[in-house]
Write a protein that holds these residues in place. Structure first.
Motif: not given
Length: 748
Positions: A677, A600, A595, A598, A591
């Motif tokens: 993702q 997370e 952010s 996008g 992580g």
């Protein structure tokens, strides 16, 4: 000027095309039209769902297919009371809501087999949640097109019972919501790749016609490959995923190859050579580099054929074909077009861009890279230590890489409302949204020993802790098949669910169904499919890795007749891939900076991506490597010492490598903006790797390593001299004459 001495394949192809310009263009157009026409007529055969499965999941699918059992699209409605309230599943209000849901969905005429939670015992342990289950009528594959009335009926019941949460989930409803939200995501990304590439090429060339040529070649190569995919699909089924990957790779290499050729031809004309001589030199130098690079990329893509997974095989073959087509087009139709256009290739010139580009160039290449190379070659050991150490540090997180198939909430986050429904069902009914399914095949499914084994399996599945129930058994008497649905404890926690799957397979099944002779009982379902896919993929890593590395090494050895060049090529490419892995793990698993893209909360790398990235990146990295090393080798053959040849080769190729890299990074970054993702991971991984490869690897590490090695760069053991000589493209006489201002004696 004397006649250019060229004997290589690319040079001969370029020479023929330049002499028979209209014939070469006509043959290319005919090839593209025929490929598209024949492919359209033949139709494309797509990978069957059962072909994508492996292990027990594939066995289960075959049993169901052979039995002719057509499983309908199943849907579930969650009815849930709020926390801390007095309303429970036994309350009159709750019962009324359940009755209204049953009546509403049944009243649409689109469903069958509606089951109340009170009949199927699908009430949660805390009594706050219950599930109404039903199947959609008709073909499961088209169920999403018929789900709208059912969704509206459920929404209507929700309005009547505002104190309860009433939500629908299932394969068809998920597919519809995804299509409504992101249906055009992929198309927009694919279509935006062309104007992005064109815009960057306009900046790179400063002329409209020159910028259009690479894009035109890439598009026609992609069109031809689409047709070829239709023909080949009757032997090796294709897929939409393979088509998207083919478009990505085709745009990247198609533009790159044309860019390499066109920039060299322009460079020779700017040096004062006539158009015909410039074209012959480009054919003998950049043309040869394109062939070597294309064959190496094709070998890398062929590595995917060793996975044993139909989807990977389709992607590998589609990518291989588009690279081969783009390579052939670059050394045949491109020289013909350049010969036809002549000076008109500079039409549509943008004066401001042209002036700006000249201001940033020296007589021998880029000012920026000239400055960088001055420092690198002055202290090569320091450069290797700093650049290599930095890349190793970036790659370090990859040692802790965790791979898994992403769950629905990991794949989409909070961007889809149905993801929340999925999580709520998993919380209330662990594994209920994606239960394991045991497909039991027996000679007589109603035989007493089989019925007892089924009953024992049902009891032990719960007693073992693998499931909390309810375990449902559905008999198909005519086919002697039973389908046993087992919600696995763990739900969306894939690690925990997988452990319970293994308990079901390794402990519960052998103690029950496994004791009955002639009974098959493969366990399938979402968790089982992911587990079997992972096993197959992990088992294919070594053969794919070995195939790609060994054959790339041999191609480099034969192409440059240098053991040192072959070894450094492989090591630098592996370092580039490792750095990309490190970035992926840092961003998507740990992580760090997630952010910004996008991402997370993903916490893992999608299972198929590391192997896919290795193959794609290893192939694409060879584009730059072959092009730069070919230019260095050419300068060395012209008489420059090794260090000067390195400087000349890197600096003179810096512009084209930078332009090609910017195009690739921009195109791949588009996929990093998609909602899924897994697509973000692919886009970010590819873009980061290409950026590292074109800057740190080719601009710093490669020249520093070669400077340290000196004359040993060209080392070939005597016992390897018997290898076929693929370097017989003699340096064109036009560029092998003395260069007095440098005081060099250049020899062919």
């Amino acid at each position: 000027m004397g006649k250019t001495q060229v004997r290589g394949l690319a040079a001969r192809a370029g020479g023929w095309s330049a002499r028979h310009r209209w014939a070469a263009v006509g043959i290319w157009v005919l090839f593209v039209v025929l490929a598209m026409g024949l492919g359209s007529a033949a139709g494309r055969v797509d990978v069957d769902e059962s072909d994508q499965l492996k292990g027990e999941t594939r066995t289960a699918a075959r049993i169901i297919d052979d039995a002719g059992i057509e499983e309908p699209a199943a849907e579930t409605v969650l009815i849930q009371a709020g926390n801390g309230g007095a309303v429970k599943a036994t309350s009159a209000e709750f019962r009324a809501a359940v009755a209204d849901v049953v009546a509403a969905v049944d009243g649409t005429g689109e469903v069958t087999g509606v089951t109340s939670p009170y009949d199927s015992h699908t009430v949660s342990r805390d009594g706050r949640s219950a599930l109404v289950r039903f199947d959609l009528r008709g073909d499961a594959e088209t169920a999403a097109d018929r789900i709208e009335p059912v969704l509206k009926a459920v929404a209507g019941v929700q309005k009547q019972h505002g104190g309860l949460r009433i939500e629908e989930i299932g394969g068809a409803s998920m597919q519809k919501q995804y299509k409504d939200a992101f249906g055009n995501d992929f198309q927009q990304a694919e279509y935006s790749a062309v104007p992005v590439a064109l815009g960057i090429l306009l900046i790179a060339f400063g002329a409209l016609v020159a910028a259009l040529l690479p894009v035109a070649l890439a598009i026609t190569a992609i069109m031809a490959t689409m047709g070829l995919m239709g023909l080949v699909s009757h032997l090796q089924p294709m897929s939409d995923t393979a088509n998207s990957v083919m478009l990505l790779v085709g745009m990247a290499v198609g533009v790159d190859y044309c860019l390499f050729y066109l920039r060299r031809e322009r460079e020779e004309r700017e040096a004062g050579r006539d158009a015909a001589t410039a074209l012959r030199i480009a054919a003998a130098t950049s043309g040869r580099a394109i062939v070597v690079s294309g064959v190496t990329v094709c070998v890398a893509m062929a590595g995917m054929l060793f996975t044993g997974l139909a989807e990977f095989e389709a992607m590998g073959l589609a990518s291989l074909m588009v690279v081969a087509v783009a390579m052939v087009g670059s050394v045949t139709v491109l020289p013909a077009l350049l010969s036809l256009l002549g000076e008109r290739v500079e039409k549509g010139r943008l004066p401001f861009l042209g002036r700006r580009r000249r201001q940033h160039r020296t007589d021998d290449g880029s000012r920026f890279w000239t400055a960088v190379l001055r420092g690198v070659l002055a202290k090569p050991l320091v450069s290797v230590a700093v650049a290599g150490g930095t890349l190793l540090a970036i790659a370090a997180p990859a040692l802790g890489m965790k791979t898994q198939q992403l769950t629905l909430d990991q794949e989409f986050g909070d961007s889809l409302p149905i993801v929340q429904t999925y999580n709520r069902i998993n919380d209330a009914f662990p594994g209920g949204s994606e239960p394991a399914q045991v497909v039991v095949k027996a000679k007589d499914i109603n035989a007493p020993e089989v019925r007892r084994a089924l009953a024992d399996f049902k009891k032990q599945a719960i007693a073992s802790g693998a499931s909390r129930g309810p375990v449902d058994i559905k008999l198909h008497d005519a086919q002697n098949v039973a389908l046993v649905s087992v919600p696995l404890v763990g739900g969306s926690d894939m690690d925990r669910a997988t452990r319970n799957l293994e308990k079901l397979r390794d402990e519960v099944r052998p103690a029950t169904l496994g004791k009955v002779d002639g009974v098959q009982a493969p366990v399938t379902g979402q968790v089982a499919g992911n587990h079997d896919f992972n096993d197959q993929l992990m088992g294919s890593v070594v053969p794919v890795f070995a195939f790609v590395v060994v054959f790339a090494f041999l191609l480099m050895l034969l192409s440059f007749r240098s053991l040192t060049i072959a070894i450094t090529s492989i090591v630098l490419n592996l370092l580039s891939v490792a750095a990309a892995y490190g970035i992926l793990v840092a961003v998507f698993q740990h992580g760090w900076g997630a952010s910004l893209v996008g991402a997370e909360g993903v916490g893992a790398i999608v299972t198929w991506l590391p192997l896919f990235l290795f193959v794609i990146l290893f192939g694409l990295s060879m584009d730059y490597h072959v092009f730069v090393v070919s230019r260095i080798r050419e300068a060395r053959l012209r008489g420059r010492d090794t260090k000067d040849a390195i400087r000349h080769g890197v600096v003179t190729t810096a512009g084209v490598v930078t332009s090609a890299a910017v195009i690739m990074v921009a195109v791949f970054a588009i996929f990093g903006t998609l909602s899924m993702q897994s697509m973000k991971q692919m886009g970010v991984g590819l873009a980061a790797a290409v950026l590292i490869d074109a800057t740190v690897i080719r601009g710093v590490l490669l020249p520093a390593v070669m400077a340290l090695l000196g004359e040993r760069n060209w080392y070939l053991p005597r016992w390897l001299h018997r290898l076929p000589d693929l370097t017989h493209d003699e340096v064109p006489e036009a560029i092998a004459r003395p260069v007095r201002e440098e005081g060099e004696r250049l020899t062919v």
